[in-house]
Scaffold this motif. Structure first.
Motif, short mmCIF file in Angstrom:
data_model
loop_
_atom_site.label_atom_id
_atom_site.label_comp_id
_atom_site.label_asym_id
_atom_site.label_seq_id
_atom_site.Cartn_x
_atom_site.Cartn_y
_atom_site.Cartn_z
N SER A 1 -7.85 5.31 44.04
CA SER A 1 -7.53 5.49 45.41
C SER A 1 -6.19 5.17 46.14
CB SER A 1 -8.64 4.47 46.14
OG SER A 1 -7.98 3.29 46.24
N LYS A 2 -5.51 4.64 45.46
CA LYS A 2 -4.16 4.33 45.80
C LYS A 2 -3.00 5.49 45.06
CE LYS A 2 -3.75 0.94 48.80
NZ LYS A 2 -3.39 1.28 50.04
N LYS A 3 -3.51 6.30 44.14
CA LYS A 3 -2.87 7.22 43.45
C LYS A 3 -1.76 6.51 42.72
CE LYS A 3 -4.32 10.98 46.30
NZ LYS A 3 -4.52 11.17 47.76
N LEU A 4 -1.90 5.31 42.16
CA LEU A 4 -0.90 4.86 41.20
C LEU A 4 -1.46 4.85 39.61
CD1 LEU A 4 -0.69 1.35 43.00
CD2 LEU A 4 0.68 2.99 43.03
N LYS A 5 -0.50 5.24 38.90
CA LYS A 5 -0.35 5.23 37.46
C LYS A 5 -0.71 3.70 36.78
CE LYS A 5 2.21 9.36 37.08
NZ LYS A 5 3.55 9.82 36.54
N GLY A 6 -1.14 3.57 35.76
CA GLY A 6 -1.26 2.46 35.24
C GLY A 6 -0.18 1.51 35.12
N GLU A 7 0.88 2.21 34.73
CA GLU A 7 2.21 1.37 34.68
C GLU A 7 2.98 1.06 35.77
OE1 GLU A 7 3.35 6.09 34.06
OE2 GLU A 7 1.90 4.66 33.13
N ASP A 8 2.36 1.88 36.97
CA ASP A 8 2.96 1.39 38.32
C ASP A 8 2.03 -0.06 38.81
OD1 ASP A 8 4.88 3.58 38.69
OD2 ASP A 8 2.96 4.78 39.60
N PHE A 9 0.76 -0.01 38.40
CA PHE A 9 0.03 -1.10 38.67
C PHE A 9 0.44 -2.19 37.74
CE2 PHE A 9 -4.30 -2.74 39.60
CZ PHE A 9 -4.23 -2.56 41.11
N ALA A 10 0.56 -1.93 36.79
CA ALA A 10 1.28 -3.12 35.74
C ALA A 10 2.41 -3.80 36.42
CB ALA A 10 1.31 -2.39 34.17
N ALA A 11 3.20 -2.98 36.82
CA ALA A 11 4.67 -3.45 37.31
C ALA A 11 4.26 -4.23 38.55
CB ALA A 11 5.69 -2.19 37.83
N VAL A 12 3.45 -4.10 39.41
CA VAL A 12 3.05 -4.67 40.49
C VAL A 12 2.51 -6.29 39.98
CG1 VAL A 12 1.46 -5.04 42.55
CG2 VAL A 12 2.70 -2.86 41.95
N LEU A 13 1.78 -6.18 39.16
CA LEU A 13 0.94 -7.21 38.65
C LEU A 13 1.99 -8.02 37.44
CD1 LEU A 13 -2.57 -6.03 37.87
CD2 LEU A 13 -1.74 -7.36 39.86
N ARG A 14 3.02 -7.55 37.21
CA ARG A 14 4.01 -8.18 36.19
C ARG A 14 3.20 -8.38 34.92
NH1 ARG A 14 7.22 -12.13 40.13
NH2 ARG A 14 8.24 -10.41 41.38
N LEU B 1 -2.48 -9.24 43.43
CA LEU B 1 -3.14 -8.11 44.01
C LEU B 1 -3.15 -8.51 45.55
CD1 LEU B 1 -5.91 -7.43 41.51
CD2 LEU B 1 -4.12 -5.90 42.34
N ALA B 2 -3.75 -9.60 46.11
CA ALA B 2 -4.03 -9.64 47.32
C ALA B 2 -2.38 -9.71 48.25
CB ALA B 2 -4.38 -11.11 47.85
N THR B 3 -1.57 -10.09 47.74
CA THR B 3 -0.05 -10.03 48.21
C THR B 3 0.35 -8.53 48.23
OG1 THR B 3 0.33 -12.20 47.40
CG2 THR B 3 2.26 -10.93 48.09
N ALA B 4 0.32 -7.91 47.15
CA ALA B 4 0.65 -6.49 47.00
C ALA B 4 -0.13 -5.56 47.67
CB ALA B 4 1.01 -6.33 45.69
#
Length: 187
Positions: free
Chosen positions: A17-30, A54-57
């Motif tokens: 729904s945020k139109k994020l790729k897996g690697e983008d999401f991985a970067a946010v979660l580190r 997740l809650a912060t980002a």
């Protein structure tokens, strides 16, 4: 189609729904992209600290929905403000905990210093008591020596009185008195 009955499926639905790729999401979660894929396919669990990330980002994500599937994916603006306030309160609580821990450490250090000072004081008091005992002992010895000296003076005075009486008696009887070597001036 995404399965919204599992945590991984809901996480994937939110990411899409945020139109994020897996690697983008991985970067946010580190984490690595592979770990995101494993979580989304329910092959791995999400560590608690990653939920906080997740809650912060993504403050619009309803964690209750993500964890249980109940409610809506996105929080309404009022809930976002509430979450922001909660997060702020948690940060303040964390800071207060750190300040409390620092104060505890300072208190422990002060207590240790107090114990050291107390031990040093006790040592000094022991040395003072020992010095007082030594002083009393020296005073008693001095008093004994003064008593001996007084006795010697009294004997000397008695001998002097006898000598003077004898000299007086010899003078009265006109008997010459020999002069002692080293006695008196010029002798």
């Amino acid at each position: 189609m995404t399965d919204l009955n599992t945590f991984g499926g809901r996480l994937r639905a939110y990411r899409k729904s945020k139109k994020l790729k897996g690697e983008d999401f991985a970067a946010v979660l580190r984490v690595k992209k592979a770990q995101v894929a494993m979580i989304e396919h329910n092959a791995s669990r999400t560590p608690a600290e990653k939920l906080t990330a997740l809650a912060t980002a993504f403050p619009d994500l309803d964690l209750n929905w993500l964890l249980t599937g109940k409610g809506e994916m996105l929080l309404d603006p009022g809930q976002e403000k509430l979450r922001a306030l909660l997060q702020s309160a948690q940060e303040e609580l964390g800071a207060a905990k750190q300040a409390l821990q620092a104060a505890r450490r300072e208190l422990q250090t002060a207590e240790q210093e107090l114990v050291s000072v107390k031990l040093a004081l006790q040592s000094e008091q022991g040395e003072l008591q020992s010095a007082k005992r030594e002083l009393r002992s020296v005073k008693q010895a001095l008093e004994k020596e003064q008593e001996k000296l007084q006795a010697v003076r009294e004997r000397l005075d008695g001998e002097r009185n006898k000598s003077e009486a004898l000299e007086e008696l010899l003078r009265k009887n006109r008997i010459a008195v020999p002069k002692h070597r080293g006695a008196g001036p010029g002798g």
